[in-house]
Design an enzyme around this catalytic site. Structure first.
Site, PDB file in Angstrom:
ATOM      1  N   ASP A   1       0.871  -1.179   0.000  1.00  0.00           N
ATOM      2  CA  ASP A   1       0.000   0.000   0.000  1.00  0.00           C
ATOM      3  C   ASP A   1       0.908   1.229   0.000  1.00  0.00           C
ATOM      4  O   ASP A   1       2.141   1.117  -0.155  1.00  0.00           O
ATOM      5  CB  ASP A   1      -0.991  -0.030   1.175  1.00  0.00           C
ATOM      6  N   HIS A   2       0.320   2.411   0.206  1.00  0.00           N
ATOM      7  CA  HIS A   2       1.107   3.646   0.203  1.00  0.00           C
ATOM      8  C   HIS A   2       2.150   3.661   1.326  1.00  0.00           C
ATOM      9  O   HIS A   2       3.241   4.194   1.167  1.00  0.00           O
ATOM     10  CB  HIS A   2       0.181   4.863   0.319  1.00  0.00           C
TER      11      HIS A   2
ATOM     12  N   CYS B   1       3.316  -3.066   3.982  1.00  0.00           N
ATOM     13  CA  CYS B   1       2.474  -1.914   4.325  1.00  0.00           C
ATOM     14  C   CYS B   1       3.233  -1.123   5.392  1.00  0.00           C
ATOM     15  O   CYS B   1       4.428  -1.345   5.590  1.00  0.00           O
ATOM     16  CB  CYS B   1       1.065  -2.330   4.757  1.00  0.00           C
ATOM     17  N   GLY B   2       2.573  -0.194   6.057  1.00  0.00           N
ATOM     18  CA  GLY B   2       3.295   0.648   7.008  1.00  0.00           C
ATOM     19  C   GLY B   2       3.953  -0.166   8.106  1.00  0.00           C
ATOM     20  O   GLY B   2       5.156  -0.053   8.351  1.00  0.00           O
ATOM     21  N   THR B   3       3.148  -0.990   8.769  1.00  0.00           N
ATOM     22  CA  THR B   3       3.675  -1.825   9.856  1.00  0.00           C
ATOM     23  C   THR B   3       3.853  -3.281   9.447  1.00  0.00           C
ATOM     24  O   THR B   3       4.513  -4.039  10.155  1.00  0.00           O
ATOM     25  CB  THR B   3       2.688  -1.825  11.033  1.00  0.00           C
ATOM     26  N   GLY B   4       3.182  -3.687   8.381  1.00  0.00           N
ATOM     27  CA  GLY B   4       3.130  -5.101   8.001  1.00  0.00           C
ATOM     28  C   GLY B   4       1.955  -5.822   8.649  1.00  0.00           C
ATOM     29  O   GLY B   4       1.613  -6.944   8.260  1.00  0.00           O
ATOM     30  N   ILE B   5       1.333  -5.180   9.628  1.00  0.00           N
ATOM     31  CA  ILE B   5       0.283  -5.872  10.395  1.00  0.00           C
ATOM     32  C   ILE B   5      -0.958  -6.109   9.538  1.00  0.00           C
ATOM     33  O   ILE B   5      -1.474  -7.239   9.453  1.00  0.00           O
ATOM     34  CB  ILE B   5      -0.077  -5.074  11.665  1.00  0.00           C
ATOM     35  N   GLY B   6      -1.448  -5.057   8.907  1.00  0.00           N
ATOM     36  CA  GLY B   6      -2.671  -5.201   8.113  1.00  0.00           C
ATOM     37  C   GLY B   6      -2.506  -6.194   6.973  1.00  0.00           C
ATOM     38  O   GLY B   6      -3.385  -7.035   6.734  1.00  0.00           O
ATOM     39  N   MET B   7      -1.381  -6.117   6.285  1.00  0.00           N
ATOM     40  CA  MET B   7      -1.137  -7.029   5.161  1.00  0.00           C
ATOM     41  C   MET B   7      -1.108  -8.487   5.644  1.00  0.00           C
ATOM     42  O   MET B   7      -1.635  -9.381   4.980  1.00  0.00           O
ATOM     43  CB  MET B   7       0.194  -6.696   4.472  1.00  0.00           C
TER      44      MET B   7
ATOM     45  N   HIS C   1      10.950 -22.812   9.892  1.00  0.00           N
ATOM     46  CA  HIS C   1       9.945 -23.430  10.759  1.00  0.00           C
ATOM     47  C   HIS C   1       8.523 -23.290  10.220  1.00  0.00           C
ATOM     48  O   HIS C   1       7.711 -24.199  10.386  1.00  0.00           O
ATOM     49  CB  HIS C   1       9.994 -22.810  12.166  1.00  0.00           C
TER      50      HIS C   1
ATOM     51  N   ARG D   1       8.897 -32.124  12.395  1.00  0.00           N
ATOM     52  CA  ARG D   1       7.913 -31.682  13.396  1.00  0.00           C
ATOM     53  C   ARG D   1       7.233 -30.389  12.953  1.00  0.00           C
ATOM     54  O   ARG D   1       6.082 -30.120  13.309  1.00  0.00           O
ATOM     55  CB  ARG D   1       8.568 -31.519  14.769  1.00  0.00           C
ATOM     56  N   HIS D   2       7.952 -29.579  12.159  1.00  0.00           N
ATOM     57  CA  HIS D   2       7.356 -28.323  11.697  1.00  0.00           C
ATOM     58  C   HIS D   2       6.247 -28.578  10.680  1.00  0.00           C
ATOM     59  O   HIS D   2       5.254 -27.864  10.638  1.00  0.00           O
ATOM     60  CB  HIS D   2       8.435 -27.402  11.128  1.00  0.00           C
TER      61      HIS D   2
HETATM   62  C1  RB5 Z   1      -1.770   2.935   6.308  1.00  0.00           C
HETATM   63  O1  RB5 Z   1      -1.815   4.192   6.881  1.00  0.00           O
HETATM   64  C2  RB5 Z   1      -1.408   1.892   7.353  1.00  0.00           C
HETATM   65  O2  RB5 Z   1      -2.470   1.715   8.224  1.00  0.00           O
HETATM   66  C3  RB5 Z   1      -1.031   0.590   6.687  1.00  0.00           C
HETATM   67  O3  RB5 Z   1       0.046   0.817   5.833  1.00  0.00           O
HETATM   68  C4  RB5 Z   1      -0.610  -0.531   7.590  1.00  0.00           C
HETATM   69  O4  RB5 Z   1       0.360  -0.134   8.496  1.00  0.00           O
HETATM   70  C5  RB5 Z   1      -1.699  -1.294   8.218  1.00  0.00           C
HETATM   71  O5  RB5 Z   1      -1.504  -2.256   8.959  1.00  0.00           O
END
Ligand code: RB5
Length: 149
Positions: free
Chosen positions: A6-7, A63-69, A96, A130-131
Site C-alpha cells: 500500500d502507500h 504496508c506501514g507496519t506489516g500488520i494489516g497485510m 519453521h 515436526r514443523h
Molecule cells: C496505512 O496508513 C497503514 O495503516 C497501513 O500501511 C498498515 O500499516 C496497516 O496495517
C-alpha cells in the site's frame, strides 16, 4: 516473485524490487505505483490469491507496519504470511513456518535490513519434520469452524 504494497510500504517495496532484480530474480510488481492512500486488503489479495490457488509459489507484501497485510493475507486458504522484524524471524519464517508470503513494515524497517531479511527468507530451507506436523495442524484448524470460539 510477486510483490505489492500500500502507500505505507511503497518506498520500501521499490527498494526491494530493485534488490530482487539486482539478484536476477524476475519481479511481478502488482502496485501501488503512487503514494495515494489505498486500502491494504486490496493489495494483499492481489498477491495472496494466486498463491492460494497454486498459480504462484510465493510473494512479498509491504504496508506501514506489516500488520494489516499479514492479517489480510492469512485469510486466504494455503497462505502462510509471516510478518518479520529482523533476520532471525525471517529465517524462522522459512525454516519453521515455511511462509509463502513475507510481510514487511515499510515504516518500521531500515531498507538495508529489509533486503537482508528478504535474502535470508529466499535462500532458507524449510526443515519439515515436526514443523510440517504443526503446519498440518494449522490446515486442520482452518477446516474446523472456529469462528465462534
Ligand atoms: C496505512 O496508513 C497503514 O495503516 C497501513 O500501511 C498498515 O500499516 C496497516 O496495517
Amino acid at each position: 516473485m510477486l510483490i505489492a504494497s500500500d502507500h505505507g510500504g511503497l518506498e520500501l517495496k521499490q527498494i526491494i524490487v530493485e534488490f530482487l532484480q539486482s539478484r536476477g530474480i524476475e519481479v511481478n510488481d502488482l502496485g501501488v505505483h503512487a503514494d495515494d492512500s489505498v486500502d491494504y486488503p486490496d493489495y494483499a489479495a492481489l498477491v495472496a490469491t494466486p498463491i492460494s490457488n497454486g498459480d504462484e509459489k510465493e510473494g512479498i507484501l509491504v504496508c506501514g507496519t506489516g500488520i494489516g497485510m499479514s492479517i489480510a493475507a492469512n485469510k486466504f486458504s494455503g497462505v502462510r504470511a509471516a510478518l518479520v522484524h529482523d533476520e532471525f524471524t525471517a529465517q524462522m519464517a522459512r525454516e519453521h513456518n515455511n511462509a509463502n508470503i513475507l510481510v514487511l513494515g515499510g515504516r518500521v524497517l531500515k531498507p538495508e535490513l529489509a533486503c537482508r531479511m528478504v535474502d535470508v527468507w529466499l535462500n532458507g530451507q524449510f526443515e519439515g519434520g515436526r514443523h510440517q506436523n504443526r503446519l498440518n495442524k494449522i490446515i486442520q484448524l482452518s477446516s474446523e469452524d472456529n469462528s465462534d470460539k
